[in-house]
Design an enzyme around this catalytic site. Structure first.
Site, PDB file in Angstrom:
ATOM      1  N   CYS A  56       0.844  -1.212   0.000  1.00 41.78           N
ATOM      2  CA  CYS A  56       0.000   0.000   0.000  1.00 41.78           C
ATOM      3  C   CYS A  56       0.869   1.248   0.000  1.00 41.78           C
ATOM      4  CB  CYS A  56      -0.892   0.044   1.241  1.00 41.78           C
ATOM      5  SG  CYS A  56      -2.071  -1.283   1.323  1.00 41.78           S
ATOM      6  N   ARG A 139      -7.540  -4.566  -3.330  1.00 36.43           N
ATOM      7  CA  ARG A 139      -7.096  -3.359  -4.048  1.00 36.43           C
ATOM      8  C   ARG A 139      -8.045  -3.126  -5.223  1.00 36.43           C
ATOM      9  NH1 ARG A 139      -2.298  -2.645  -1.681  1.00 36.43           N
ATOM     10  NH2 ARG A 139      -1.454  -4.550  -0.798  1.00 36.43           N
TER      11      ARG A 139
HETATM   12  C1  BEZ Z   1       0.672  -4.583   1.851  1.00 35.31           C
HETATM   13  O1  BEZ Z   1       1.871  -4.710   1.904  1.00 35.31           O
HETATM   14  O2  BEZ Z   1       0.130  -3.550   1.496  1.00 35.31           O
HETATM   15  C2  BEZ Z   1      -0.175  -5.775   2.236  1.00 35.31           C
HETATM   16  C3  BEZ Z   1       0.303  -7.031   1.967  1.00 35.31           C
HETATM   17  C4  BEZ Z   1      -0.459  -8.118   2.325  1.00 35.31           C
HETATM   18  C5  BEZ Z   1      -1.695  -7.935   2.946  1.00 35.31           C
HETATM   19  C6  BEZ Z   1      -2.170  -6.659   3.193  1.00 35.31           C
HETATM   20  C7  BEZ Z   1      -1.418  -5.551   2.814  1.00 35.31           C
END
Ligand code: BEZ
Length: 241
Positions: A56, A139
Site C-alpha cells: 500500500c 485493491r
Molecule cells: C501490503 O503490503 O500492502 C499488504 C500485503 C499483504 C496484505 C495486506 C497488505
C-alpha cells in the site's frame, strides 16, 4: 452470526454502468459527499487493505507522484483504507518523512484518504471480498465518470501492487471513446489506430466493404480501424495550462 442484511451489504458489488453508490465520509482533506462533490470530473476511487503496509505504501507514493498527471486528464483521486483518521495522518506523515520508493521521496499526499474503520463504505463498493480477507479491502480501482457512473472496475488481490500505467491508459482510453465515438483495441495507447463501431446492419457492412473511404482500414466488415494521431487525442482530453 452475520444477519442477512449484513451479508447482503458485504456482498454488494456495484457494476459497470451503475451509478456510483453515495456516501459521506471523513477524509484526510476534510469531509466529502461522494460522488456529488466530484460532479463534472472523472474520479478514481481506490481501496487499500490497511495503513502502514508495504505494498500500500508503494502504491500511495506512486499515486501521489502521478496526481498532477491524473488531474490534467480531468480526474481526481480518492483513496480509501480500512483504518481510522489518526492512523491515516500518521501514515501519510511517515511516507513524506521517511519512505523512498522507485526514486520517489518526500511525497506529499494531497488527495483525500477516506477513514473507513467500520468498513461501511468498503462494503458498499464490494471492496471487502471475504474469501480474500474479512477485515481488509482488496485493491479495487473504480473509474467513475463526470456523471457519477461507474465505467470500469479493476480488482487486485492483497499481495499484488497495481500497475499505474494501465490505470492511466484505461482512463485516457475511456475518455477517447467518449470524445470520438470510437473503441480502442488491445494495448491501445494515444497515437495508435482506433476501432470504428462495428457495422450494425447488412447495409452498413456492405457499404464499408464496397466504399473507397480512405480514412477507414477494414480488415473485414466487422473490423475497421482508422488513424487518430496522438496530438488529436491529447489536445481534446488534457487540460491546457
Ligand atoms: C501490503 O503490503 O500492502 C499488504 C500485503 C499483504 C496484505 C495486506 C497488505
Amino acid at each position: 452470526m452475520e444477519t442477512l442484511q449484513e451479508k447482503e451489504q458485504s456482498t454488494a458489488m456495484p457494476r459497470i454502468g451503475d451509478a456510483a453508490p453515495e456516501f459521506k465520509a471523513v477524509t484526510t482533506q476534510g469531509d466529502i459527499d461522494f460522488p456529488e462533490d466530484y460532479a463534472g470530473n472523472w474520479v478514481i476511487l481506490f481501496s487499500h487493505p490497511a495503513d502502514f503496509t508495504p505494498v500500500c505504501t508503494s502504491e500511495f507514493i506512486t499515486f501521489a507522484h502521478l496526481e498532477d498527471k491524473f488531474n490534467k486528464a480531468n480526474c481526481k483521486l480518492v483513496g480509501l483504507s480500512i483504518d481510522g483518521l489518526y492512523s491515516h495522518i500518521a501514515w501519510l506523515r511517515t511516507i513524506k518523512e521517511k519512505i523512498e520508493f522507485n526514486g520517489m521521496k518526500n511525497i506529499d499526499v494531497k488527495f483525500p484518504l477516506i477513514e473507513d474503520i467500520s468498513m461501511e463504505i468498503a462494503k458498499k463498493y464490494g471492496m471487502v471480498q471475504p474469501n480474500e480477507s474479512k477485515t481488509q479491502a482488496v485493491r479495487a480501482v473504480f473509474f467513475i465518470d463526470p456523471k457519477g457512473i461507474i465505467r470500469a472496475i479493476i480488482y487486485y488481490p492483497l499481495s499484488l501492487g497495481r500497475n499505474f500505467d494501465e490505470i492511466y491508459r484505461a482512463l485516457i482510453a475511456m475518455q477517447t471513446a467518449d470524445a470520438f465515438n470510437v473503441a480502442t483495441p488491445a494495448d491501445w495507447n494515444p497515437g495508435d489506430d482506433v476501432i470504428v463501431s462495428p457495422a450494425g446492419s447488412c447495409g452498413v457492412a456492405k457499404e464499408r466493404m464496397d466504399s473507397n473511404n480512405e480514412d477507414l482500414d477494414c480488415k473485414d466488415w466487422f473490423f475497421c480501424t482508422k488513424k487518430m494521431d496522438k496530438a488529436t487525442v491529447l489536445d481534446k482530453i488534457l487540460k491546457k495550462q
